[in-house]
Design a protein around this motif. Structure first.
Motif, PDB file in Angstrom:
ATOM      1  N   THR A 162     -16.495 -14.319  35.964  1.00 18.08           N
ATOM      2  CA  THR A 162     -15.603 -13.948  36.897  1.00 18.08           C
ATOM      3  C   THR A 162     -16.209 -12.784  37.547  1.00 18.08           C
ATOM      4  N   ALA A 163     -16.024 -12.861  38.792  1.00 17.19           N
ATOM      5  CA  ALA A 163     -16.729 -11.865  39.796  1.00 17.19           C
ATOM      6  C   ALA A 163     -15.746 -10.465  39.594  1.00 17.19           C
ATOM      7  N   GLY A 189     -15.201  -0.617  35.977  1.00 18.61           N
ATOM      8  CA  GLY A 189     -15.112   0.707  37.008  1.00 18.61           C
ATOM      9  C   GLY A 189     -16.444   0.840  37.513  1.00 18.61           C
ATOM     10  N   ASP A 190     -17.172   0.082  37.975  1.00 21.43           N
ATOM     11  CA  ASP A 190     -18.321   0.692  38.911  1.00 21.43           C
ATOM     12  C   ASP A 190     -18.892  -0.601  39.737  1.00 21.43           C
ATOM     13  N   THR A 191     -17.909  -1.007  40.476  1.00 23.80           N
ATOM     14  CA  THR A 191     -18.418  -2.204  41.479  1.00 23.80           C
ATOM     15  C   THR A 191     -18.096  -1.678  43.072  1.00 23.80           C
ATOM     16  N   ASN A 192     -17.779  -0.648  43.314  1.00 28.64           N
ATOM     17  CA  ASN A 192     -17.456  -0.372  44.708  1.00 28.64           C
ATOM     18  C   ASN A 192     -18.318   0.340  45.539  1.00 28.64           C
ATOM     19  N   SER A 222     -23.259  -3.135  44.906  1.00 30.84           N
ATOM     20  CA  SER A 222     -22.665  -3.238  43.441  1.00 30.84           C
ATOM     21  C   SER A 222     -21.818  -4.425  43.263  1.00 30.84           C
ATOM     22  N   GLU A 223     -22.380  -5.184  42.182  1.00 30.06           N
ATOM     23  CA  GLU A 223     -21.860  -6.451  41.848  1.00 30.06           C
ATOM     24  C   GLU A 223     -21.672  -6.538  40.352  1.00 30.06           C
ATOM     25  N   ALA A 224     -20.780  -7.416  40.062  1.00 30.05           N
ATOM     26  CA  ALA A 224     -20.721  -7.568  38.390  1.00 30.05           C
ATOM     27  C   ALA A 224     -19.904  -8.822  38.268  1.00 30.05           C
ATOM     28  N   LYS A 225     -20.370  -9.702  36.994  1.00 35.26           N
ATOM     29  CA  LYS A 225     -19.566 -10.843  36.601  1.00 35.26           C
ATOM     30  C   LYS A 225     -19.293 -10.684  35.106  1.00 35.26           C
TER      31      LYS A 225
END
Length: 851
Positions: A175-176, A300-303, A307-310
């Motif tokens: 989930t992105a 809390g750190d994808t802004n 920056s991306e996270a799954k």
């Protein structure tokens, strides 16, 4: 006009005035005509008030005094209707309905059954389903039985020794997450296929739980290690925040790489905390079960730019059921455990397992002033459930057709409610007793609950486990640890559950249960029922060394001394060979067992698809050969073969057909001497070998599937697939594990007496292979050709007979005098001298034929 509750229900309107004239008598509640129906079917049951006739209120007091009208079986100036559904005794959402005298409960769709919907329809755990002989599937479970938690669906994985219970969630994998910051975190909620209370019931009773969690990142920090405030956390059971990640533990702000000291940047304890532009990953198992399951994750750190996270959170997996195996052993007649008073005023259920070798004993008892409840083994064949709620003692008995003191596990369940009492044994024997219509309904108990002997009763000797009372499991083991004469746990589970270990699997006792040891079988799985098979390509072979290598000095000895110098286990008077195969290619060698001398055994598939067994044992000039079946078995379908030899007797069973017996000739030995190597698929041997096998069957080798291969206690194919370090087995070519042996046989079964290819007797010895239909010849063509030949022969014989009949009176005749009769002394002498085999012919055929 008819009006109901102030609403006009029906009306008939007309312009013509209608006059209705009634008699002088009105009947309320029924008019008892002379009919066959009972009064209860013809009369009104209930209450009436404010009765008005012609707009005048009826004087019921005058009726009661006998001054006006009459009444019968009516209570005037009161209403005696009883609402039997208030309070509602139907549990778990059951629907209550009533008649004048009784109430009943409809349990449809609740997951419960019984007179008051008290008893669960489902087992308490996946562990319980396993020990009923079930396999991996989706099941409904009810961990607290008749308790307040409802049943729910889980997946039960029973492919291993441990039984895993799986509860899934709705978070998609990978989930992105974007746009989140420390001030405005993105919170991902997880919903499961069960409520948190239901999941807690699983985790509390489990031995181990785990949940896999993965954070895939690019320029996105996770826990901000080593000393910063975490950017991301997860919330578990109890709504507590947790700052450790998969592969780590509570109180440690690290990921798995930080525990194992292999993070990409050694300065950080998580790969993502290195804040690199490449995709990185932190993943691992969360195993602290009191924190599970994960209910939400705050990221809390994808802004930041780039920056991306799954995020991936896997299902919850738990194994073990401590309540199912919670047991105590009562070693003396005076042994007992005591618990707090059993509170079950209007509804009670008790269930447990027991095993004993004693003929009688009290399982449990709880007393009040006059009320009591007791379960007892009254005799070797009778279990009794007795109680008193103030209406006098009630006793239910179930009788078993077999003794119950057989040291096997038996299941007892008893239920008592305001409607009935039920006693059930082994889900087979059952007695039901209805409660009295009037009287006391509340069970009032004051003493402690005693499990085992109490108050001078006959104590119970044996084991009790999984004791549940109104859905609550009593912790027998914990109480037994501090009670003299009682030991926690119980041994001997294999006496009851060993039958579930199939195909030669060995039952192994465990402290809380058992397991099946499949190491010496050709099967796998929790019950040794899963086929282990492999697909063989052309040229693939498996080689299993049955005899350890010996030195050259020993191998230079002659055969007799050599045989005596080795272990006698290598000289076999009995062997059992089983396997399954499927193929469409012929010819080939399925199995070959060699020896250090000329002895061997082989099972081959001939060119026409028929199966052949070859034995060469000492004393024989040529191999003993048997065609096991004349059908084409190279039809792509799985076929099973079972061969057993005991000295000279050979028994062969093919597929579903009856076993066929063969006998080695008297000249043969009874021992298969110095067995050396077992081959599957192809033979690559340096010692003595039958040249016929090499020439006809060894090239290109078996192509297809082999499974369930077993030779005595050895499973060579399973060893080749599963044991990477086994020195006794090796293989050449590509060997791919496959479950092809488990495929169902699609050829319809045929009984032996209707099978045209079934051989009634054994083969003659020596068996000439050339007498059978040659390889490559179509079986149907042979049959048709034979029928045509018989018809033609019959026609020719008929023509010869007619011609002889027509010409027998034409004036010529024959004599049967032999040549040289003129030089013989008599006709007899002439016949004998002309026909040397005449005497032998007479002895073989005593009949005379006249034409």
């Amino acid at each position: 006009m008819l009006t109901i509750d102030g609403d006009e229900a029906s009306a008939v309107r007309t312009n013509t005035p209608i006059q209705i004239t009634t008699g002088g008598t009105y009947h309320f509640g029924g008019y008892f005509l002379q009919t066959q129906a009972s009064p209860s079917q013809r009369s009104f049951q209930g209450c009436m008030q404010l009765i008005r006739v012609d707009d005048h209120l009826a004087d019921l007091t005058a009726v009661e005094r006998g001054m006006l009208g009459a009444f019968e079986n009516v209570s005037l100036d009161m209403c005696t209707i009883i609402d039997r559904c208030l309070p509602n005794h139907c549990e778990h959402g059951g629907r209550c309905t009533q008649t004048w005298d009784i109430f009943s409960c409809s349990c449809d769709g609740t997951g419960y059954t019984g007179a008051t919907c008290h008893t669960s329809l489902y087992e308490q755990s996946c562990e319980a389903y396993k020990h009923l002989g079930k396999y991996s599937d989706v099941y409904w479970i009810d961990p607290d039985g008749s308790g307040p938690l409802g049943p729910f669906r889980v997946f039960c994985n029973m492919t291993e020794d441990k039984v895993w219970t799986t509860v899934v969630n709705n978070l998609p994998a990978q989930t992105a997450v974007s746009g989140s910051s420390r001030d405005r975190r993105t919170v991902l909620q997880l919903n499961y296929s069960a409520t948190m209370e239901q999941i807690s019931a699983i985790t509390d009773g489990a031995d181990h739980c785990e949940q896999h969690i993965t954070y895939t990142c690019r320029s996105s920090r996770l826990l901000n290690t080593p000393d910063g405030t975490p950017y991301t956390w997860w919330v578990g059971r109890g709504n507590e925040k947790h700052f450790y990640w998969g592969g780590s533990g509570p109180g440690v702000q690290k990921c798995s790489c930080g525990i194992e000291h292999n993070c990409i940047n050694p300065k950080h304890h998580c790969n993502c905390d290195a804040d690199q532009k490449q995709w990185r990953e932190d993943s691992g198992l969360l195993v602290y079960k009191d924190h599970l399951p994960v209910s939400e994750v705050a990221v809390g750190d994808t802004n930041r730019p780039g920056s991306e996270a799954k995020l991936t959170v896997g299902p919850l997996h738990c194994h073990g059921d401590r309540s199912y195996w919670n047991a105590a052993s009562f070693n003396t007649p005076t042994s007992y455990l005591h618990f707090s008073t059993f509170r079950a005023e209007t509804s009670a259920d008790i269930s447990f397992y027991f095993k004993t070798s004693a003929p009688h004993g009290v399982f449990l008892e709880n007393l009040g002033n006059t009320d009591f409840i007791r379960l007892e083994l009254k005799s070797p064949n009778v279990v009794t459930f007795s109680f008193d709620v103030g209406n006098g003692p009630v006793e239910l008995n179930v009788h078993s057709s077999t003794p119950l003191n057989d040291d096997q596990w038996h299941r007892v369940s008893a239920e008592r409610n305001v409607k009935e009492a039920v006693l059930q044994l082994d889900q087979q024997y059952r007695q039901v007793r209805a409660a009295p219509a009037q009287g006391h309904t509340r069970l009032e108990l004051y003493s402690q609950l005693y499990v085992g002997a109490a108050g001078g009763q006959r104590g119970f000797l044996g084991c009790i486990r999984s004791l549940k009372m109104n859905g609550v499991t009593l912790d027998l083991e914990e109480r037994a640890k501090v009670t003299p004469g009682v030991k926690p746990g119980c041994s001997g589970h294999c006496t009851s559950f060993g039958m579930y270990c199939r195909n030669g699997g060995k039952c192994v006792e465990k402290y809380n249960g058992y397991s099946c040891d499949c190491s010496n079988t050709a099967y796998d799985g929790p019950f040794c029922t899963k086929d282990v098979g492999a697909y063989f390509e052309a040229g693939t072979l498996v080689r299993y060394n049955l005899m350890p290598e010996v030195t050259s000095s020993v191998s230079s000895m002659d055969g007799k001394d050599f045989a005596q110098s080795l272990n006698t286990d290598m000289n076999l008077t009995r062997e059992v060979v089983t396997f399954s195969f499927s193929t469409s290619s012929t010819p080939s060698i399925l199995l070959y067992i060699s020896s250090r001398i000329h002895d061997y055994m082989a099972v081959v598939l001939r060119r026409n698809g028929s199966l052949q067994l070859r034995y060469n044992i000492g004393g024989l000039l040529e191999p003993f050969t048997v065609d096991l079946d004349q059908r084409n078995l190279a039809n792509g379908q799985p076929h099973s073969v079972n061969i057993t030899r005991i000295e000279r007797e050979i028994h062969v069973q093919l597929d579903h057909y009856p076993s066929v017996s063969y006998t080695l000739p008297e000249a043969s030995d009874t021992q298969f001497n110095l067995v050396k190597t077992l081959f599957l698929g192809k033979v690559f041997e340096t010692g003595p070998i039958d040249p016929v096998l090499i020439e006809k069957y060894n090239t290109p080798g078996f192509v297809g599937c082999l499974s369930r291969v077993q030779f005595n206690s050895i499973a060579p194919l399973k060893t080749a697939l599963r044991s990477q370090l086994a020195v006794s087995v090796s293989h050449q070519g590509k060997l791919v594990e496959s479950n092809c042996g488990a495929s169902p046989l699609t050829v319809s079964p045929m009984s032996a007496n209707t099978d045209p290819w079934h051989l009634e007797g054994g083969a003659d010895f020596p068996f000439n292979e050339e007498r059978v239909v040659p390889d490559g010849l179509n079986r149907n063509s042979t049959i048709i050709g034979g029928i045509i030949a018989v018809v033609i022969f019959t026609i020719l014989c008929t023509l010869v007979f007619l011609i002889r009949y027509m010409f027998r009176h034409k004036g010529t005749y024959h004599t049967n005098e032999s040549k040289g009769a003129e030089r013989s002394e008599s006709a007899d002498t002439a016949i004998i001298s002309a026909e040397p085999n005449f005497t032998e012919t007479i002895e073989e055929n005593k009949k005379e034929w006249f034409i």
